[in-house]
Design a protein around this motif. Sequence first.
Motif, PDB file in Angstrom:
ATOM      1  N   LYS B 126       0.753  -1.100   0.019  1.00 51.70           N
ATOM      2  CA  LYS B 126       0.010  -0.154   0.093  1.00 51.70           C
ATOM      3  C   LYS B 126       0.757   1.414  -0.181  1.00 51.70           C
ATOM      4  O   LYS B 126       0.690   2.061  -0.799  1.00 51.70           O
ATOM      5  CB  LYS B 126      -0.960   0.055   1.172  1.00 51.70           C
ATOM      6  CG  LYS B 126      -1.970   1.132   1.155  1.00 51.70           C
ATOM      7  CD  LYS B 126      -2.725   0.697   2.621  1.00 51.70           C
ATOM      8  CE  LYS B 126      -3.737   2.064   2.824  1.00 51.70           C
ATOM      9  NZ  LYS B 126      -4.362   1.901   4.088  1.00 51.70           N
ATOM     10  N   ASP B 127       1.637   1.192   0.995  1.00 49.85           N
ATOM     11  CA  ASP B 127       2.839   2.470   0.925  1.00 49.85           C
ATOM     12  C   ASP B 127       3.612   2.556  -0.175  1.00 49.85           C
ATOM     13  O   ASP B 127       3.643   3.678  -0.989  1.00 49.85           O
ATOM     14  CB  ASP B 127       3.693   2.344   2.074  1.00 49.85           C
ATOM     15  CG  ASP B 127       3.133   2.505   3.542  1.00 49.85           C
ATOM     16  OD1 ASP B 127       2.179   3.194   3.318  1.00 49.85           O
ATOM     17  OD2 ASP B 127       3.739   2.032   4.400  1.00 49.85           O
ATOM     18  N   ALA B 128       3.824   1.266  -0.970  1.00 45.33           N
ATOM     19  CA  ALA B 128       4.663   1.560  -2.282  1.00 45.33           C
ATOM     20  C   ALA B 128       4.045   2.011  -3.394  1.00 45.33           C
ATOM     21  O   ALA B 128       4.431   2.793  -4.077  1.00 45.33           O
ATOM     22  CB  ALA B 128       5.007   0.095  -2.758  1.00 45.33           C
ATOM     23  N   MET B 129       2.643   1.680  -3.428  1.00 43.35           N
ATOM     24  CA  MET B 129       1.663   2.280  -4.415  1.00 43.35           C
ATOM     25  C   MET B 129       1.162   3.898  -4.320  1.00 43.35           C
ATOM     26  O   MET B 129       1.324   4.564  -5.142  1.00 43.35           O
ATOM     27  CB  MET B 129       0.376   1.616  -4.463  1.00 43.35           C
ATOM     28  CG  MET B 129       0.468   0.212  -5.211  1.00 43.35           C
ATOM     29  SD  MET B 129      -1.090  -0.901  -5.505  1.00 43.35           S
ATOM     30  CE  MET B 129      -1.394  -1.558  -3.860  1.00 43.35           C
ATOM     31  N   LEU B 130       1.337   4.137  -2.928  1.00 42.89           N
ATOM     32  CA  LEU B 130       0.960   5.398  -2.538  1.00 42.89           C
ATOM     33  C   LEU B 130       2.206   6.278  -3.052  1.00 42.89           C
ATOM     34  O   LEU B 130       2.076   7.524  -3.317  1.00 42.89           O
ATOM     35  CB  LEU B 130       0.908   5.659  -0.967  1.00 42.89           C
ATOM     36  CG  LEU B 130      -0.492   5.207  -0.830  1.00 42.89           C
ATOM     37  CD1 LEU B 130      -0.794   5.236   0.885  1.00 42.89           C
ATOM     38  CD2 LEU B 130      -2.014   6.027  -1.242  1.00 42.89           C
TER      39      LEU B 130
END
Lengths: 458, 458
Positions: B126-130
């Motif tokens: 999730k953090d990576a996509m954000l």
Amino acid sequence: MGTRRNFIKNSLIAGVGTAIIPSNTFGLGSIANASTKLRVGMIGVGLRGTNHLDNLLLRNDVLITAICDVDQNRIDIAQKRIEKAGQKKAKVFGANDLDYRNLLDLKEVDAVVIATPWLWHVRMSKDAMLARKYTGVEVSAANTLEECWDLVNTHEQTGTHLMILENVNYRRDVLAVLNMVKQNVFGELLHFRCGYQHDLRGVKFNDGKQPYGGGVEFGEKGLSEAHWRTQHSLMQNADTYPTHGLGPIAAMANINAGNRFLSLTSHATKARGLHQYIVNHPNGGENHPNAKLKWKQGDVITTTIDTANGETIIITHDCNSPRPYSLGFRVQGTNGLTEFDYHTKRIYVEGKSKKHDEWDNMDQWLKDYDHPLWKKYGSEATQAGHGGIDFYVMNAFVESAKQNIAPPMDAYDAAAWSAVTPLSERSIENNGEPQDFPDFTRGMWINRKPYDWMKDTF
Amino acid sequence: MGTRRNFIKNSLIAGVGTAIIPSNTFGLGSIANASTKLRVGMIGVGLRGTNHLDNLLLRNDVLITAICDVDQNRIDIAQKRIEKAGQKKAKVFGANDLDYRNLLDLKEVDAVVIATPWLWHVRMSKDAMLARKYTGVEVSAANTLEECWDLVNTHEQTGTHLMILENVNYRRDVLAVLNMVKQNVFGELLHFRCGYQHDLRGVKFNDGKQPYGGGVEFGEKGLSEAHWRTQHSLMQNADTYPTHGLGPIAAMANINAGNRFLSLTSHATKARGLHQYIVNHPNGGENHPNAKLKWKQGDVITTTIDTANGETIIITHDCNSPRPYSLGFRVQGTNGLTEFDYHTKRIYVEGKSKKHDEWDNMDQWLKDYDHPLWKKYGSEATQAGHGGIDFYVMNAFVESAKQNIAPPMDAYDAAAWSAVTPLSERSIENNGEPQDFPDFTRGMWINRKPYDWMKDTF
């Protein structure tokens, strides 16, 4: 019942020793009179019934005293075989659907073998037990939960025994694996798989002249099983034939004797196979009336059972598609597992298999754990059909009936195994909702002792 | 994201043709600048992450610009390999559990590979996509339904792609069978089987010094997967690892693109294997503290899925008992079926198999339907781990990331496949009650087109 007697040991049971008088909790007649034979009435002498007839006629401890079938052609065939075997003509019944009841009235019938269409199994079994005839009934035994209860309740009411004639329990590989189970080869049991995976399209449809294939007819226009079996595929989305797989597993898992089926879920695929068969058959086609039918039974049906002892059992019904025959057995415990079917057999047991984490070829295992019954009767057995298994199932029936003792697979087993049909139907209809099994033993499974499957007599 | 660029074709993609600019529905940066390489950040360089690292270092279109691990020992190993491959030292993160976020802040990272304990997969994804990094995440992707939604919702919110790194989809036999499916060899599809049947006892327990076996420790005292994976067996009665089996089947069944998972039921056996392993191990025993633990995960877990197109899928999780490795694949349609695992492969197709109702040996079939990717890259692939499949999964990830296009196995797939874990847990807890899958595509599965699995590029 009053006609129970002891029997001369024939060659098959030489060396068995004196038959033990059973502790008969129902107060039935005991075993006496050592000079007579078991007198069997055959209810249904179609292909399957005639198969049993042939095996019974090979024995010298059985007389066939009556036969019943609504098809005169099948009566003629059966009567000829009886005479050819040197026995006198059997009394004949079949004038109408209920004429079997007149057979059941005969004093000269001790036991009956019921091999009729499924919808007649329990009606006839119930009447047979009420008439105090030791009852053998073909698989599957019952179609509905009410019928399952009928088998159990009538058995308890009359004290008459019923045996479900599940022949796969006597397959040489099945009994060898049962032997392994009893010797704790697999450790504590965890998981089983089984089923009936058999392309029956050429059984469900024929040309009305021959039993297997040649057309896309069934029902009124179909012969043999196509005459009655196919209708179930049209009307029922259920595992309509669970016992060939489940019987052997139930024996291994001590179902109804220290264990029981708790609940199941079932899932069906769409139904395509039978329609496709009709459409593609040279005697069928898009315009054949049967091409318009909507078949209810999913082509592959998957049922998973939870047992009281914490095992799971997957049963597969797969009869409407092209495929090699397989009952797809798997028996798995904490020490290892075997997977075996008609074509492939493999086993792995930790510390005993030749290589770590590699399947052993099962040939040597099957020899090492060959069941006493197969060691003893293997040559005689192979004269009978189905690779000898029909010999064993009839032998167990006759020997149990002669002693009037509980058979290896009894009314409780017939009820529990057959219950998969109505329960799977209800689960599929309700999107896989779990269905509880009735406890057909009314709690007695806690104390009931498992049948001694390892003896070398029957 | 602004850093997307085109890439010099290396030997692996020679002949592929000009990369097509994708129709990017989310308005992300397009592909430009033909002289640079994909800059990858590795989040997690344990055994699995290092495996991916090794494969990426073999490529000349990838730079490893950053690595993250909370274990300094693993950082040292990874850094050495990077330098040995002729690349400059990667930036290092791992000072604490959330230091990966600082890696995600780097401009010199275009894509990340996440190979961390399961409970970190979605947080990091999730953090990576954000952070707009093209995201590759190891299997299983998500632990809970909320996490499944996180993957989908974050992908849709950010327009950043996520690929679940399921390597089994690239097995040579799996891709050959997929080829057969696409060529309609099996007819209309009906039924599938798959699973993860792998004796992991020596993975779940070790001596804290080596990753595989040698003791009965886990958690704080365990190394590698024993450090984190084993706790799931203690706490969760669920199929915690469904994707190795389900990924390949989902590709064959067009899940999320014309089909979807509707619901499932799950059944678990009792839990015996891990306790028995502890008790019987020379470094364990009845008095070892771990012998007192109550393990929740049943030794064999059976899940059956219904699909929108009327197929059924059986998934097996069997990791706590001695057994040979098997993913137990079966693919069945109206014309025939194949059953294949590591040791045995067989196929029957009506009218095409050599004998009626007999299995064909599958060797010739696998040659005839060998997938274009294996024909093309087979020799290169076998340099990588897992029989070459890790080459293919990394190749697909890198090539998809370079073009910034949807990967073969995307956020919707990751969500649907991983959802088996929480849904199986809930079904088991509720006696096999059916559990509906969320529709992670929000209805779009009706119109979505399947990924083109048959191309020869990636």
